[in-house]
Design an enzyme around this catalytic site. Structure first.
Site, short mmCIF file in Angstrom:
data_model
loop_
_atom_site.label_atom_id
_atom_site.label_comp_id
_atom_site.label_asym_id
_atom_site.label_seq_id
_atom_site.Cartn_x
_atom_site.Cartn_y
_atom_site.Cartn_z
N GLY A 48 0.86 -1.18 0.00
CA GLY A 48 0.00 0.00 0.00
C GLY A 48 0.90 1.23 0.00
O GLY A 48 1.83 1.31 0.82
N ASP A 236 -1.49 4.80 -6.21
CA ASP A 236 -0.05 4.59 -5.99
C ASP A 236 0.77 5.75 -6.53
O ASP A 236 1.89 6.00 -6.07
CB ASP A 236 0.40 3.28 -6.63
CG ASP A 236 -0.11 2.13 -5.77
OD1 ASP A 236 -1.29 1.76 -5.92
OD2 ASP A 236 0.65 1.66 -4.90
N ASN A 246 -3.13 2.84 -10.02
CA ASN A 246 -3.61 2.08 -8.86
C ASN A 246 -3.62 0.60 -9.24
O ASN A 246 -3.28 0.23 -10.37
CB ASN A 246 -5.00 2.59 -8.43
CG ASN A 246 -5.41 2.01 -7.08
OD1 ASN A 246 -4.65 2.06 -6.11
ND2 ASN A 246 -6.59 1.43 -6.99
#
Ligand code: MRU
Length: 348
Positions: A48, A236, A246
């Site tokens: 993440g 991201d 992402n």
């Protein structure tokens, strides 16, 4: 509600909640060296974008502790090399590079080893604290966009686990749910590593938010059938024009949402915005090992000899994104101008 703590700094080690073992087991890895953190990043034990940034910052703090020298320039050049290694562990999430460079900059201003040690520790701890605060702020701002009642779809895991705590997209969902208690969530399972099934579902169930898990290939048809009121995901990396990288599968959702007039939101702290990249075409996309696709739980599920592509992320063009929620304000198209404003310190 008990808070999920993905990363804990003890002063001389980083305790990492091993995300590969969730939800069956809550195991903790104790990293005492920068290399152990890098291995945990590569192995997805910590993952993440914002959590990667925080872990990267502490890897730098551990690097300082690993080398016994009183020579400040020598330590600074070692840290430069270490920053490169840590940043390269996962290339798409810009938070990782952003955090290690921030810690490195703080070290470069040091005039003694004692000063350097204090600066590096303080900077890493500040990055950690700032991320929790940013998530809570995004939650409060973003909750205004979500319907009081209805169904929200999310992809991958953009929760407490993916950050220093509270979460980005899941933080927004949590804040909205706490207001009305009438929201429901559809969590996409997120092949190949099942962050949605293993992590997002785990977080949402603990929060008591009604959650339905679907396979990725069901998501588009549920949007098309009018079963989804909005989609919200994390990011991201966001390019200067709003194009957003992402988890793989996000682009497809955004296209379907756009086609069906369903709002598509991105929740991302400003540490995920990369103004040095003008469009999504410049975002490096991480390709992960083929075994993640050909195997599950150590068991082969595809025939030997088959070719595999395993891009971990995709890029959603800005035109499909209804709004980007940052801790400094909600940015709407045209994104160039709004992102510039939030990055320069003001609100959007
Ligand atoms: O490969 P992962 O699990 O690190 O990918 C994570 C995602 O794509 C998240 O959506 C993103 O990092 C945002 S997290 C707040």
């Amino acid at each position: 509600m008990p808070e999920i703590v993905p990363l804990e700094w003890t002063g001389d080690s980083l305790r990492i909640l091993d995300q590969t073992k969730l939800p069956q087991e809550q195991a903790v890895i104790v990293a005492r060296s920068p290399n152990q953190v890098v291995e945990a990043i590569k192995g997805m034990q910590v993952r993440g974008a914002p959590a990667l940034g925080v872990a990267g910052a502490y890897a730098m703090a551990l690097a300082v502790k690993a080398v016994d020298t009183l020579d400040v320039p020598k330590m600074q050049s070692y840290l430069k090399e270490m920053a490169k290694q840590v940043a390269e562990a996962r290339p798409t999430a810009v938070n990782l590079r952003w955090a290690v460079e921030r810690v490195l900059r703080s070290a470069m201003g040091a005039h003694s080893m004692a000063d350097l040690r204090t600066r590096v520790d303080t900077e890493a701890i500040t990055i950690h604290r700032e991320d929790v605060a940013a998530n809570r702020r995004m939650g409060a701002l973003g909750a205004e966009l979500l319907p009081a009642e209805g169904t929200v779809m999310t992809h991958c895991n953009a929760g407490a686990l993916a950050t220093a705590g509270y979460g980005t997209a899941l933080g927004v969902i949590r804040a909205a749910w706490e207001k009305s208690r009438k929201l429901k969530v559809i969590a996409n399972e997120t092949r190949p590593l099942l962050q949605g099934a293993r992590l997002t579902a785990w977080e949402l169930v603990q929060m008591g938010i009604p959650t339905t898990l679907v396979v990725d290939s069901a998501a588009g048809s549920l949007i098309a059938r009018g079963e989804v009121d909005c989609v919200i995901v994390g990011a991201d990396r966001v390019a200067a024009n709003g194009d957003t990288a992402n988890k793989i599968g996000t682009y497809t959702l955004a296209v379907v949402a756009h086609e069906k007039g369903v709002p598509f939101y991105v929740a991302a702290p400003t540490s995920t915005v990369d103004m040095s990249i003008t469009t999504g075409a410049g975002i490096p996309i991480e390709e992960r090992p083929p075994e993640e696709v050909t195997e599950w739980g150590g068991r082969r599920i595809a025939p030997k000899g088959v070719g595999v592509r395993n891009p971990a992320f995709d890029v959603t063009p800005a035109r499909y994104i209804t709004a980007i929620i940052t801790e400094k304000g909600i940015v709407r198209p045209p994104y160039e101008e709004g992102l510039r404003q939030v990055m320069e310190g003001g609100g959007a």
